[in-house]
Design an enzyme around this catalytic site. Structure first.
Site, PDB file in Angstrom:
ATOM      1  CG  ASP A  62      -1.832   1.182   1.307  1.00 22.51           C
ATOM      2  OD1 ASP A  62      -1.568   2.197   0.615  1.00 22.51           O
ATOM      3  OD2 ASP A  62      -2.818   1.119   2.054  1.00 22.51           O
ATOM      4  CG  ASN A  89       0.252   1.994 -12.560  1.00 21.94           C
ATOM      5  OD1 ASN A  89      -0.155   2.558 -13.563  1.00 21.94           O
ATOM      6  ND2 ASN A  89      -0.510   1.150 -11.856  1.00 21.94           N
ATOM      7  CB  SER A 135      -2.321  12.615 -15.581  1.00 15.67           C
ATOM      8  OG  SER A 135      -3.412  13.262 -16.195  1.00 15.67           O
ATOM      9  CB  ALA A 185      -7.521  16.594  -4.993  1.00 20.11           C
ATOM     10  CE1 TYR A 186      -5.326  11.098 -11.264  1.00 25.59           C
ATOM     11  CE2 TYR A 186      -5.497  12.715 -13.025  1.00 25.59           C
ATOM     12  CZ  TYR A 186      -5.137  11.455 -12.582  1.00 25.59           C
ATOM     13  OH  TYR A 186      -4.552  10.563 -13.456  1.00 25.59           O
ATOM     14  CB  VAL A 188      -3.088  19.836  -6.756  1.00 27.27           C
ATOM     15  CG1 VAL A 188      -1.982  20.161  -5.755  1.00 27.27           C
ATOM     16  CG2 VAL A 188      -3.879  21.090  -7.109  1.00 27.27           C
ATOM     17  CB  VAL A 219      -5.845   4.246 -20.680  1.00 23.44           C
ATOM     18  CG1 VAL A 219      -5.767   2.747 -20.903  1.00 23.44           C
ATOM     19  CG2 VAL A 219      -4.622   4.934 -21.265  1.00 23.44           C
ATOM     20  CB  THR A 221      -8.195   1.769 -16.541  1.00 23.98           C
ATOM     21  OG1 THR A 221      -8.265   3.185 -16.253  1.00 23.98           O
ATOM     22  CG2 THR A 221      -7.000   1.483 -17.437  1.00 23.98           C
TER      23      THR A 221
HETATM   24  P1  NDP Z   1      -7.107   2.187 -12.110  1.00 24.69           P
HETATM   25  O1  NDP Z   1      -8.027   2.949 -11.222  1.00 24.69           O
HETATM   26  O2  NDP Z   1      -7.659   1.239 -13.081  1.00 24.69           O
HETATM   27  O3  NDP Z   1      -6.014   1.428 -11.215  1.00 24.69           O
HETATM   28  C1  NDP Z   1      -5.366   2.106 -10.175  1.00 24.69           C
HETATM   29  C2  NDP Z   1      -4.460   1.132  -9.468  1.00 24.69           C
HETATM   30  O4  NDP Z   1      -3.804   1.826  -8.397  1.00 24.69           O
HETATM   31  C3  NDP Z   1      -5.201  -0.047  -8.855  1.00 24.69           C
HETATM   32  O5  NDP Z   1      -4.387  -1.193  -8.948  1.00 24.69           O
HETATM   33  C4  NDP Z   1      -5.342   0.386  -7.413  1.00 24.69           C
HETATM   34  O6  NDP Z   1      -5.484  -0.674  -6.491  1.00 24.69           O
HETATM   35  C5  NDP Z   1      -3.997   1.049  -7.235  1.00 24.69           C
HETATM   36  N1  NDP Z   1      -3.912   1.839  -6.015  1.00 24.69           N
HETATM   37  C6  NDP Z   1      -4.639   2.925  -5.654  1.00 24.69           C
HETATM   38  N2  NDP Z   1      -4.266   3.334  -4.431  1.00 24.69           N
HETATM   39  C7  NDP Z   1      -3.281   2.506  -4.019  1.00 24.69           C
HETATM   40  C8  NDP Z   1      -2.496   2.424  -2.852  1.00 24.69           C
HETATM   41  N3  NDP Z   1      -2.651   3.277  -1.809  1.00 24.69           N
HETATM   42  N4  NDP Z   1      -1.540   1.462  -2.775  1.00 24.69           N
HETATM   43  C9  NDP Z   1      -1.361   0.593  -3.788  1.00 24.69           C
HETATM   44  N5  NDP Z   1      -2.102   0.592  -4.906  1.00 24.69           N
HETATM   45  C10 NDP Z   1      -3.052   1.560  -5.015  1.00 24.69           C
HETATM   46  O7  NDP Z   1      -6.241   3.308 -12.843  1.00 24.69           O
HETATM   47  P2  NDP Z   1      -5.383   3.268 -14.198  1.00 24.69           P
HETATM   48  O8  NDP Z   1      -4.822   1.921 -14.429  1.00 24.69           O
HETATM   49  O9  NDP Z   1      -6.159   3.934 -15.244  1.00 24.69           O
HETATM   50  O10 NDP Z   1      -4.226   4.292 -13.793  1.00 24.69           O
HETATM   51  C11 NDP Z   1      -2.867   3.941 -13.638  1.00 24.69           C
HETATM   52  C12 NDP Z   1      -2.052   5.204 -13.653  1.00 24.69           C
HETATM   53  O11 NDP Z   1      -2.252   5.923 -14.888  1.00 24.69           O
HETATM   54  C13 NDP Z   1      -2.415   6.201 -12.549  1.00 24.69           C
HETATM   55  O12 NDP Z   1      -1.238   6.800 -12.054  1.00 24.69           O
HETATM   56  C14 NDP Z   1      -3.282   7.230 -13.263  1.00 24.69           C
HETATM   57  O13 NDP Z   1      -3.270   8.477 -12.610  1.00 24.69           O
HETATM   58  C15 NDP Z   1      -2.590   7.274 -14.609  1.00 24.69           C
HETATM   59  N6  NDP Z   1      -3.423   7.809 -15.687  1.00 24.69           N
HETATM   60  C16 NDP Z   1      -4.514   7.120 -16.142  1.00 24.69           C
HETATM   61  C17 NDP Z   1      -5.277   7.626 -17.173  1.00 24.69           C
HETATM   62  C18 NDP Z   1      -6.449   6.898 -17.743  1.00 24.69           C
HETATM   63  O14 NDP Z   1      -7.095   7.434 -18.654  1.00 24.69           O
HETATM   64  N7  NDP Z   1      -6.768   5.696 -17.274  1.00 24.69           N
HETATM   65  C19 NDP Z   1      -4.971   8.944 -17.768  1.00 24.69           C
HETATM   66  C20 NDP Z   1      -3.798   9.578 -17.234  1.00 24.69           C
HETATM   67  C21 NDP Z   1      -3.066   9.015 -16.227  1.00 24.69           C
HETATM   68  P3  NDP Z   1      -6.972  -1.197  -5.982  1.00 24.69           P
HETATM   69  O15 NDP Z   1      -7.443  -2.176  -7.022  1.00 24.69           O
HETATM   70  O16 NDP Z   1      -6.670  -1.818  -4.664  1.00 24.69           O
HETATM   71  O17 NDP Z   1      -7.850   0.024  -5.897  1.00 24.69           O
END
Ligand code: NDP
Length: 263
Positions: A62, A89, A135, A185-186, A188, A219, A221
């Site tokens: 975490d 990530n 991002s 917040a995202y 910032v 993307v 997701t």
């Molecule tokens: P998802 O919401 O699909 O996945 C986020 C992941 O981060 C999950 O595995 C989640 O785990 C994990 N996570 C969140 N908080 C924690 C924590 N405290 N400790 C460990 N793991 C954590 O997001 P994406 O795959 O889309 O995003 C991945 C990255 O890409 C991020 O940094 C996002 O900001 C960036 N991004 C994404 C975009 C998009 O369009 N999708 C656009 C621009 C940037 P859990 O399953 O437990 O919640």
């Protein structure tokens, strides 16, 4: 593409872009440490990638818990493991905007990558790569002059951390807009992450570590939603590229579709 060696650690590897990055790094030949805060989801994702013939191990992590980060680092140290790549990530994009949202977002998206990176630095190989998954939301473009001049050029790491806490306090006190903060917040948190990337790249240059921020684009997701324009395979491409750069590769840059974009 040529085979890539070494071990990579990916945060938030259980789903979305993180999972796809684990898959692609594994296919390139890396040993992958898939980390996730949700033990069951992390173990399931790991099993799925192993059934595809990839060398993947699950590590609970975490990124908002220093205890969890320390435990991971201790485990890796005991195994004598060295990291060729670290992909920060994991992130959250919460609904709404108040002090609690600001605090949790800064904790996961800014302080998380900072604390994970700092704790794992002693384990990084020379010429290792650190990828900050950022991002376009973190771009300087469109920012108020008052906030822009506080992050560009970036202040010291201590001042940057204090600035992120100041944002949370300003949201709590209600005076954030008057001080020029964006109402997201995202945004910032990713702005802070970009500034941190620039600082770490300069700091770690003597160790020949390559530190870059990458934007995956929009993307499909859970975070991006079903209407997003890019598949996870497409979105993960630049993340994997940055995680497998050769020693002479760039550092201190911000990239989308493998091309440099402005901070
Ligand atoms: P998802 O919401 O699909 O996945 C986020 C992941 O981060 C999950 O595995 C989640 O785990 C994990 N996570 C969140 N908080 C924690 C924590 N405290 N400790 C460990 N793991 C954590 O997001 P994406 O795959 O889309 O995003 C991945 C990255 O890409 C991020 O940094 C996002 O900001 C960036 N991004 C994404 C975009 C998009 O369009 N999708 C656009 C621009 C940037 P859990 O399953 O437990 O919640």
């Amino acid at each position: 593409m040529a085979k890539v060696t070494g071990t990579a650690l990916v945060t938030g590897g259980n789903r979305g872009l993180g999972l796809e990055v684990c898959r692609q790094l594994g296919r390139l030949g890396m040993r992958v440490l898939l980390s996730a805060r949700d033990i069951a989801a992390g173990a399931e994702a790991t099993a799925a990638l192993r059934s595809e013939g990839l060398e993947v191990t699950f590590e609970p992590l975490d990124v908002t818990s220093q205890e969890s980060i320390d435990k991971l680092a201790d485990r890796l140290e005991r195994q004598g493991l060295r990291l060729a790549s670290l992909v920060n990530n994991a992130a959250i994009a919460l609904q709404g905007f108040d002090a609690s949202v600001a605090e949790r977002t800064v904790a996961a998206n800014f302080l998380g990558p900072l604390h994970v990176t700092e704790r794992l630095l002693p384990l990084m190989e020379e010429h290792g790569r650190i990828v900050m998954v950022s991002s376009g939301a973190g771009e300087l473009e469109g920012l108020s002059p008052a906030i822009r001049q506080r992050v560009d050029p970036p202040p010291s790491k201590e001042e940057l951390v204090a600035l992120m806490h100041e944002f949370v306090d300003d949201v709590r006190g209600g005076g954030y807009a008057a001080k020029g903060w964006p109402g997201s917040a995202y945004r910032v948190s990713k702005l802070g992450l970009n500034a941190l990337t620039r600082l770490l790249a300069a700091e770690l240059k003597p160790r020949h570590l390559l530190v870059n921020a990458v934007c995956p684009g929009w993307v499909r997701t859970r975070m991006g939603g079903e209407g997003a324009s890019r598949s996870v395979e497409e979105g993960a491409d630049t993340l994997v590229w940055a995680a497998t750069l050769p020693p002479e590769g760039p550092s201190g840059g911000f990239f989308r579709e493998r091309r440099a974009i402005p901070w």
